[in-house]
Design a protein around this motif. Sequence first.
Motif, PDB file in Angstrom:
ATOM      1  N   ALA A  12       0.816  -1.213   0.000  1.00  0.00           N
ATOM      2  CA  ALA A  12       0.000   0.000   0.000  1.00  0.00           C
ATOM      3  C   ALA A  12       0.852   1.265   0.000  1.00  0.00           C
ATOM      4  O   ALA A  12       0.494   2.262  -0.625  1.00  0.00           O
ATOM      5  CB  ALA A  12      -0.937  -0.007   1.198  1.00  0.00           C
ATOM      6  N   ALA A  13       1.998   1.237   0.688  1.00  0.00           N
ATOM      7  CA  ALA A  13       2.861   2.420   0.743  1.00  0.00           C
ATOM      8  C   ALA A  13       3.353   2.814  -0.639  1.00  0.00           C
ATOM      9  O   ALA A  13       3.595   3.989  -0.914  1.00  0.00           O
ATOM     10  CB  ALA A  13       4.037   2.165   1.684  1.00  0.00           C
ATOM     11  N   ALA A  14       3.483   1.836  -1.534  1.00  0.00           N
ATOM     12  CA  ALA A  14       3.946   2.100  -2.900  1.00  0.00           C
ATOM     13  C   ALA A  14       2.775   2.311  -3.861  1.00  0.00           C
ATOM     14  O   ALA A  14       2.966   2.441  -5.061  1.00  0.00           O
ATOM     15  CB  ALA A  14       4.819   0.942  -3.384  1.00  0.00           C
ATOM     16  N   TRP A  71      -3.671  -7.186 -10.673  1.00  0.00           N
ATOM     17  CA  TRP A  71      -3.389  -6.894  -9.275  1.00  0.00           C
ATOM     18  C   TRP A  71      -4.577  -6.188  -8.620  1.00  0.00           C
ATOM     19  O   TRP A  71      -5.230  -5.367  -9.254  1.00  0.00           O
ATOM     20  CB  TRP A  71      -2.144  -6.028  -9.163  1.00  0.00           C
ATOM     21  CG  TRP A  71      -0.922  -6.703  -9.681  1.00  0.00           C
ATOM     22  CD1 TRP A  71      -0.359  -6.551 -10.910  1.00  0.00           C
ATOM     23  CD2 TRP A  71      -0.120  -7.650  -8.985  1.00  0.00           C
ATOM     24  NE1 TRP A  71       0.748  -7.347 -11.022  1.00  0.00           N
ATOM     25  CE2 TRP A  71       0.930  -8.027  -9.854  1.00  0.00           C
ATOM     26  CE3 TRP A  71      -0.174  -8.221  -7.715  1.00  0.00           C
ATOM     27  CZ2 TRP A  71       1.906  -8.947  -9.484  1.00  0.00           C
ATOM     28  CZ3 TRP A  71       0.808  -9.128  -7.345  1.00  0.00           C
ATOM     29  CH2 TRP A  71       1.831  -9.486  -8.232  1.00  0.00           C
ATOM     30  N   PRO A  72      -4.830  -6.466  -7.342  1.00  0.00           N
ATOM     31  CA  PRO A  72      -5.951  -5.830  -6.641  1.00  0.00           C
ATOM     32  C   PRO A  72      -5.559  -4.470  -6.058  1.00  0.00           C
ATOM     33  O   PRO A  72      -5.523  -4.269  -4.842  1.00  0.00           O
ATOM     34  CB  PRO A  72      -6.281  -6.843  -5.536  1.00  0.00           C
ATOM     35  CG  PRO A  72      -4.943  -7.443  -5.209  1.00  0.00           C
ATOM     36  CD  PRO A  72      -4.214  -7.512  -6.537  1.00  0.00           C
ATOM     37  N   ASP A  73      -5.221  -3.532  -6.919  1.00  0.00           N
ATOM     38  CA  ASP A  73      -4.876  -2.190  -6.463  1.00  0.00           C
ATOM     39  C   ASP A  73      -5.835  -1.172  -7.072  1.00  0.00           C
ATOM     40  O   ASP A  73      -6.629  -1.510  -7.954  1.00  0.00           O
ATOM     41  CB  ASP A  73      -3.415  -1.846  -6.782  1.00  0.00           C
ATOM     42  CG  ASP A  73      -3.093  -1.883  -8.262  1.00  0.00           C
ATOM     43  OD1 ASP A  73      -4.010  -2.021  -9.092  1.00  0.00           O
ATOM     44  OD2 ASP A  73      -1.902  -1.768  -8.611  1.00  0.00           O
ATOM     45  N   ILE A  92       6.253 -13.889  -8.802  1.00  0.00           N
ATOM     46  CA  ILE A  92       5.867 -12.750  -9.620  1.00  0.00           C
ATOM     47  C   ILE A  92       5.670 -11.567  -8.686  1.00  0.00           C
ATOM     48  O   ILE A  92       4.833 -11.612  -7.786  1.00  0.00           O
ATOM     49  CB  ILE A  92       4.571 -13.040 -10.410  1.00  0.00           C
ATOM     50  CG1 ILE A  92       4.769 -14.266 -11.307  1.00  0.00           C
ATOM     51  CG2 ILE A  92       4.162 -11.809 -11.221  1.00  0.00           C
ATOM     52  CD1 ILE A  92       3.505 -14.731 -12.009  1.00  0.00           C
ATOM     53  N   ARG A  93       6.483 -10.531  -8.881  1.00  0.00           N
ATOM     54  CA  ARG A  93       6.417  -9.329  -8.054  1.00  0.00           C
ATOM     55  C   ARG A  93       5.784  -8.200  -8.846  1.00  0.00           C
ATOM     56  O   ARG A  93       6.173  -7.969  -9.989  1.00  0.00           O
ATOM     57  CB  ARG A  93       7.810  -8.912  -7.594  1.00  0.00           C
ATOM     58  CG  ARG A  93       8.472  -9.933  -6.704  1.00  0.00           C
ATOM     59  CD  ARG A  93       9.841  -9.465  -6.209  1.00  0.00           C
ATOM     60  NE  ARG A  93      10.471 -10.480  -5.415  1.00  0.00           N
ATOM     61  CZ  ARG A  93      10.187 -10.732  -4.139  1.00  0.00           C
ATOM     62  NH1 ARG A  93       9.275 -10.016  -3.524  1.00  0.00           N
ATOM     63  NH2 ARG A  93      10.797 -11.686  -3.487  1.00  0.00           N
ATOM     64  N   GLN A  94       4.841  -7.514  -8.220  1.00  0.00           N
ATOM     65  CA  GLN A  94       4.215  -6.377  -8.878  1.00  0.00           C
ATOM     66  C   GLN A  94       5.284  -5.336  -9.178  1.00  0.00           C
ATOM     67  O   GLN A  94       6.036  -4.937  -8.298  1.00  0.00           O
ATOM     68  CB  GLN A  94       3.127  -5.779  -7.991  1.00  0.00           C
ATOM     69  CG  GLN A  94       2.352  -4.675  -8.660  1.00  0.00           C
ATOM     70  CD  GLN A  94       1.236  -4.147  -7.791  1.00  0.00           C
ATOM     71  OE1 GLN A  94       1.243  -4.303  -6.572  1.00  0.00           O
ATOM     72  NE2 GLN A  94       0.266  -3.486  -8.418  1.00  0.00           N
TER      73      GLN A  94
END
Length: 102
Positions: A12-14, A71-73, A92-94
């Motif tokens: 969330a911070a990013a 992604w759920p953002d 797998i990294r966002q």
Amino acid sequence: DWTRSHLVGAGAAAGGANMSAIGARVVITAGAATITREVQAGHGHFGMQDELDLVVGLGDACVIDSIEVRWPDAAGSVDTFTDVPANYALTIRQEGGLSYER
């Protein structure tokens, strides 16, 4: 053949998805098959917990044509990877890409 995917959200911070990627939707296309999986958290009154890694059988496919991660953002970010070898555990990294493990 198979693949195992471990997703890591940016946090969330990013401005990204939660670090556990709960709610992420993954669409895997291998040959004529398209498989959709979603990272889910615990559910039910007994506190059942799903495994956060997604395991998918690929039949005879030795290569995954594409992996699409939604992604759920708030931005609805999507990452797509193509020509991914089968029979690997993947991380797998966002916004960080895909890495292979054996």
